[in-house]
Design a protein around this motif. Structure first.
Motif, short mmCIF file in Angstrom:
data_model
loop_
_atom_site.label_atom_id
_atom_site.label_comp_id
_atom_site.label_asym_id
_atom_site.label_seq_id
_atom_site.Cartn_x
_atom_site.Cartn_y
_atom_site.Cartn_z
N ASP A 176 31.69 130.49 98.49
CA ASP A 176 31.07 129.37 98.93
C ASP A 176 29.97 128.62 97.97
OD1 ASP A 176 32.73 129.53 101.07
OD2 ASP A 176 31.29 130.33 102.64
N GLY A 177 29.43 129.80 97.34
CA GLY A 177 28.22 129.32 96.52
C GLY A 177 28.70 128.31 95.34
N LEU A 178 29.97 128.19 95.07
CA LEU A 178 30.64 127.12 94.13
C LEU A 178 30.79 125.72 94.74
CD1 LEU A 178 32.83 129.57 92.22
CD2 LEU A 178 30.74 128.74 91.16
N VAL A 179 30.74 125.44 95.84
CA VAL A 179 31.20 124.46 96.46
C VAL A 179 30.22 123.05 96.28
CG1 VAL A 179 31.42 123.07 98.63
CG2 VAL A 179 32.40 125.42 98.60
N ASP A 180 28.99 123.36 96.59
CA ASP A 180 28.19 122.09 96.06
C ASP A 180 28.05 122.08 94.53
OD1 ASP A 180 27.23 121.58 98.64
OD2 ASP A 180 25.53 123.02 98.58
N PRO A 181 27.87 123.08 93.40
CA PRO A 181 28.20 122.82 92.24
C PRO A 181 29.26 122.15 91.68
CG PRO A 181 27.29 125.02 92.61
CD PRO A 181 27.67 124.43 93.76
N LEU A 182 30.59 122.60 92.27
CA LEU A 182 31.71 121.73 92.15
C LEU A 182 31.59 120.16 92.40
CD1 LEU A 182 34.38 124.43 93.02
CD2 LEU A 182 34.21 123.59 90.83
N ALA A 183 31.12 119.97 93.69
CA ALA A 183 30.84 118.61 94.08
C ALA A 183 30.02 117.75 93.14
CB ALA A 183 30.30 118.61 95.37
N LEU A 184 29.33 118.47 92.29
CA LEU A 184 28.56 117.71 91.37
C LEU A 184 29.31 117.55 90.02
CD1 LEU A 184 25.56 116.82 90.46
CD2 LEU A 184 25.12 119.24 89.66
N VAL A 185 30.13 118.40 89.67
CA VAL A 185 30.71 118.60 88.17
C VAL A 185 32.13 117.75 88.38
CG1 VAL A 185 31.66 119.90 86.55
CG2 VAL A 185 29.26 120.43 87.38
N THR A 186 32.93 118.16 89.28
CA THR A 186 34.32 117.67 89.06
C THR A 186 34.50 116.10 89.38
OG1 THR A 186 34.31 117.83 91.67
CG2 THR A 186 35.34 119.63 90.66
#
Length: 217
Positions: free
Chosen positions: A131-141
């Motif tokens: 789950d700790g990757l969800v917000d960073p992925l929303a920023l990068v993808t």
């Protein structure tokens, strides 16, 4: 007389060894899936809209397999039981399907660095666990639409067309302040369910049914 020949031979072997080890180097055509999606996965006459949630029929993804040499980066963060279950499922799927798997483990304090590292490997798909990757992925993808991502056991609140997610009752972390669904249950991350999730998600990505959420049982 023989030394130059021996040196040349050694250099050739060294170069051959480097080439074999770096089997992800160079560009190649888009992967072609082996097998077709089964009835009930998606309606070909009415493809899902972006960000839609679909419920494919159980097993409708079983006939789809990745081609030889399919490149997958497993991007993971955290050591909680749900994340470990997803990681194990991805590793076992990769071994069974003989795909080329590399793993990038994120520093929780610097998750974006890990996402960039994963993208720089130029895989066919980046599979996210944790789950700790969800917000960073929303920023990068949204800024890297040419790279496909598959999120297992969670979803992005507003995914772009290159982000596909697989969830089930008991999963559903969405990030961006939305947190987990009220029905979140770590015990729902069973080995069988996580195995179904990676297979269903991979089938969707391979057949370009992307930018949506798959809800499985």
């Amino acid at each position: 007389m023989f030394r130059p020949l021996a040196a040349l031979l050694a250099a050739s072997l060294l170069l051959a060894g480097c080439s074999g080890a770096d089997d992800w180097s160079g560009e190649r055509p888009a992967p072609i899936p082996i097998g077709a999606l089964g009835a009930g996965f998606v309606d070909p006459s009415a493809p899902p809209a972006p960000e839609a949630t679909i419920t494919p029929s159980p097993g409708s993804w079983d006939g789809v397999h990745p081609p030889e040499g399919y490149r997958v980066v497993l991007l993971t963060v955290g050591s909680d039981a749900p994340t470990r279950a997803v990681v194990t499922a991805v590793e076992e799927w990769a071994e069974a399907e003989e795909v080329s798997l590399r793993t990038v483990t994120a520093d929780p304090a610097k998750p974006v660095d890990a996402i960039v590292e994963a993208m720089n490997l130029k895989p066919d798909v980046v599979v996210s666990a944790g789950d700790g990757l969800v917000d960073p992925l929303a920023l990068v993808t949204p800024n890297h639409l040419d790279q496909q991502f598959l999120v297992v056991g969670a979803e992005l609140a507003e995914p772009t067309g290159n982000v596909t997610a697989v969830e089930w009752a008991g999963a559903g972390y969405r990030g961006e302040g939305l947190g987990s669904s009220t029905s979140y249950d770590p015990a729902s991350f069973t080995a069988e369910r996580c195995a179904r999730a990676i297979r269903a998600g991979a089938a969707a990505v391979l057949h370009r049914v992307v930018g949506i959420v798959l809800l499985i049982g």
